[in-house]
Scaffold this active site. Structure first.
Site, PDB file in Angstrom:
ATOM      1  N   LYS A   1       1.144  -1.113  -0.339  1.00 41.97           N
ATOM      2  CA  LYS A   1      -0.201  -0.035  -0.034  1.00 41.97           C
ATOM      3  C   LYS A   1       0.728   1.132  -0.252  1.00 41.97           C
ATOM      4  O   LYS A   1       2.032   1.574   0.663  1.00 41.97           O
ATOM      5  CB  LYS A   1      -1.153   0.110   1.344  1.00 41.97           C
ATOM      6  CG  LYS A   1      -2.005   1.492   1.233  1.00 41.97           C
ATOM      7  CD  LYS A   1      -2.689   0.970   2.909  1.00 41.97           C
ATOM      8  CE  LYS A   1      -4.212   2.279   2.083  1.00 41.97           C
ATOM      9  NZ  LYS A   1      -5.231   2.326   3.239  1.00 41.97           N
TER      10      LYS A   1
ATOM     11  N   ARG B   1     -11.248   9.631   1.566  1.00 33.96           N
ATOM     12  CA  ARG B   1     -11.104  10.619   2.698  1.00 33.96           C
ATOM     13  C   ARG B   1     -12.153  11.401   2.673  1.00 33.96           C
ATOM     14  O   ARG B   1     -12.856  11.605   3.497  1.00 33.96           O
ATOM     15  CB  ARG B   1     -10.165  11.220   2.904  1.00 33.96           C
ATOM     16  CG  ARG B   1      -8.699  10.355   2.901  1.00 33.96           C
ATOM     17  CD  ARG B   1      -7.558  10.155   3.442  1.00 33.96           C
ATOM     18  NE  ARG B   1      -6.340   9.709   3.264  1.00 33.96           N
ATOM     19  CZ  ARG B   1      -4.729   9.348   3.408  1.00 33.96           C
ATOM     20  NH1 ARG B   1      -4.799  10.660   3.145  1.00 33.96           N
ATOM     21  NH2 ARG B   1      -4.420   7.969   3.110  1.00 33.96           N
TER      22      ARG B   1
ATOM     23  N   LYS C   1       0.705   9.663   5.844  1.00 35.50           N
ATOM     24  CA  LYS C   1       0.546   8.455   6.126  1.00 35.50           C
ATOM     25  C   LYS C   1       2.564   7.802   5.835  1.00 35.50           C
ATOM     26  O   LYS C   1       2.415   6.725   5.294  1.00 35.50           O
ATOM     27  CB  LYS C   1      -0.528   7.070   5.763  1.00 35.50           C
ATOM     28  CG  LYS C   1      -1.876   7.883   6.063  1.00 35.50           C
ATOM     29  CD  LYS C   1      -2.654   7.132   5.367  1.00 35.50           C
ATOM     30  CE  LYS C   1      -4.387   7.929   6.690  1.00 35.50           C
ATOM     31  NZ  LYS C   1      -5.256   6.912   6.251  1.00 35.50           N
TER      32      LYS C   1
ATOM     33  N   LYS D   1      -1.801  -1.345  -4.394  1.00 35.93           N
ATOM     34  CA  LYS D   1      -3.533  -0.251  -3.839  1.00 35.93           C
ATOM     35  C   LYS D   1      -2.173   1.191  -4.113  1.00 35.93           C
ATOM     36  O   LYS D   1      -1.259   1.120  -2.821  1.00 35.93           O
ATOM     37  CB  LYS D   1      -3.435  -1.126  -2.516  1.00 35.93           C
ATOM     38  CG  LYS D   1      -4.720   0.719  -2.415  1.00 35.93           C
ATOM     39  CD  LYS D   1      -5.792   0.954  -0.875  1.00 35.93           C
ATOM     40  CE  LYS D   1      -6.633   1.685  -0.818  1.00 35.93           C
ATOM     41  NZ  LYS D   1      -6.753   1.807   1.042  1.00 35.93           N
TER      42      LYS D   1
ATOM     43  N   SER E   1     -10.193   5.035  -5.234  1.00 32.59           N
ATOM     44  CA  SER E   1     -11.109   6.495  -5.547  1.00 32.59           C
ATOM     45  C   SER E   1     -10.724   7.049  -6.478  1.00 32.59           C
ATOM     46  O   SER E   1     -11.210   8.193  -7.112  1.00 32.59           O
ATOM     47  CB  SER E   1     -11.290   6.791  -4.659  1.00 32.59           C
ATOM     48  OG  SER E   1     -10.495   7.939  -2.834  1.00 32.59           O
TER      49      SER E   1
ATOM     50  N   TYR F   1     -15.186   0.769  -8.297  1.00 36.31           N
ATOM     51  CA  TYR F   1     -16.636   0.839  -7.551  1.00 36.31           C
ATOM     52  C   TYR F   1     -16.745   1.277  -8.904  1.00 36.31           C
ATOM     53  O   TYR F   1     -18.018   1.453  -9.010  1.00 36.31           O
ATOM     54  CB  TYR F   1     -16.098   2.642  -7.478  1.00 36.31           C
ATOM     55  CG  TYR F   1     -14.730   2.809  -5.888  1.00 36.31           C
ATOM     56  CD1 TYR F   1     -15.118   2.288  -5.086  1.00 36.31           C
ATOM     57  CD2 TYR F   1     -13.245   3.217  -5.702  1.00 36.31           C
ATOM     58  CE1 TYR F   1     -14.808   2.858  -3.538  1.00 36.31           C
ATOM     59  CE2 TYR F   1     -13.105   2.854  -5.028  1.00 36.31           C
ATOM     60  CZ  TYR F   1     -13.635   2.932  -3.887  1.00 36.31           C
ATOM     61  OH  TYR F   1     -12.672   3.018  -2.421  1.00 36.31           O
TER      62      TYR F   1
END
Ligand code: PBG
Length: 337
Positions: free
Chosen positions: A205, A215, A228, A259, A285, A324
């Site tokens: 990731k 988010r 992060k 990802k 996203s 999605y």
């Protein structure tokens, strides 16, 4: 050969276009195919009933209350989509420093799992155990003195994973990138009698700008302090990503995830080649939103690029894709709508 042309004789014997000349030859030589069996559909759950709340930054994607999500998941199962991945948008007043709501047995994510299991028993349920939906600071782990503490976070996510499995989750997908989590979750699940619950590791990731719309969807963007980078992988590092995935394989991961997706196809390929485990890409996203936004402006053919990107994940060695677009793709493949 016509000597007036510049193409030489050797080229004349090796014309690639012979296999591309008609629809039937192209179908015959097609190397990779996208099918409904390749799709995992990520969905967003909110508390309440009767809610279908559009996410502004993800046109076409909604936050749904459990009752509405059950209807949507039924439709997905009827279309043949094998699995869903669930993400909760937890009430702000339930979020705290340690993400303690992740340890409430009937929290939103577990309520959703139980409802899906009951109403739609033939679809696989993949749940994340990262703490970010539950923390008041938007980080994936427990924050102490400005540091995301690794081992304490792992202890907590193992307990959360067991509760998710108790609620009916089929696959636990830890996305928080703490060290040692896969082995710890495996031992925790086994000790609780969940030998058949699998682990899909978010093995690689990356610390990515592509997560922005997500988010917004779960309302962590306003909360997140800092970045992060101390736990996600730098987009600059491929070899480090392969090493991280190797540890997850050793620790007992059943499936690996990469990802984000489209900007990381080299990682998909390397990981598939290196380990041979099932590999999944998460078309995140921001990737979805880029395609939607450009299509809504009439600048690209959104449907075409949706299908093209997903097929390219297959070519890059992926066994499937979290997207999605899953329901739209399933309908298109089934020639519905
Ligand atoms: C965090 C998490 C993220 C996503 C799912 N779980 C990334 C983040 O917010 O840092 C991103 C999914 C997406 O962008 O579609 N554990």
């Amino acid at each position: 050969m016509d000597k007036t042309h510049l193409v030489d004789e050797i080229t004349g014997h090796r014309r690639m276009r012979r296999n591309r000349k008609a629809d039937w030859t192209r179908r015959l030589v097609q190397e990779n195919r996208l099918t409904v069996d390749d799709l995992i559909w990520p969905i967003f759950i909110v508390p309440g009933t009767g809610i279908v709340d559009p996410i502004a930054a993800m046109p076409g994607v909604n936050r749904m209350s459990v009752d509405k999500a059950v209807e949507a998941v039924k439709e997905a199962a009827d279309l043949g989509i094998p699995a869903i991945a669930t993400f909760p948008d937890i009430e702000m007043e339930l979020r705290d420093e340690t993400g303690s709501n992740s340890l409430v047995a009937n929290n939103l994510i577990n309520q959703a799992t139980a409802a899906f299991k009951k109403a739609v028993p033939n679809i696989g349920i993949i749940t994340d155990v990262a703490l970010d939906p539950f923390t008041s600071h938007g980080h994936d782990g427990i924050l102490r003195g400005g540091v995301i503490v690794n081992d304490e976070t792992v202890d907590q996510i193992v307990r959360a994973a067991v509760m998710q499995a108790d609620a009916g989750a089929d696959i636990i997908a830890p996305s928080e990138m703490m060290d040692g989590r896969i082995g710890a979750i495996r031992r925790g699940l086994d000790a609780a009698g969940h030998q058949d619950v699998g682990i899909m590791s978010y093995a690689t990731k990356f610390s990515s700008g592509f997560y922005g719309p997500y988010r917004e969807a779960i309302n962590t963007s306003g909360l997140l302090k800092g970045d992060k980078n101390s736990y996600y992988i730098s987009p600059a590092n491929g070899t480090e990503a392969v090493r991280d995935a190797a540890l997850d394989v050793e620790e007992g991961a059943d499936m690996l995830m990469v990802k984000p997706g489209i900007a990381y196809l080299d990682i998909c390929w390397r990981i598939k080649e290196a380990f041979g485990l099932p590999v999944f890409a998460y078309q995140v996203s921001g990737e979805y939103t880029q395609i939607k936004a450009a299509a809504m402006n009439g600048w690209i053919d959104g449907d075409r690029i949706m299908m093209e990107t997903l097929l390219c994940f297959k070519r890059a060695g992926c066994d499937g894709i979290l997207s999605y677009f899953a329901v739209d793709v399933a309908k298109k493949l089934a020639k519905i709508g």
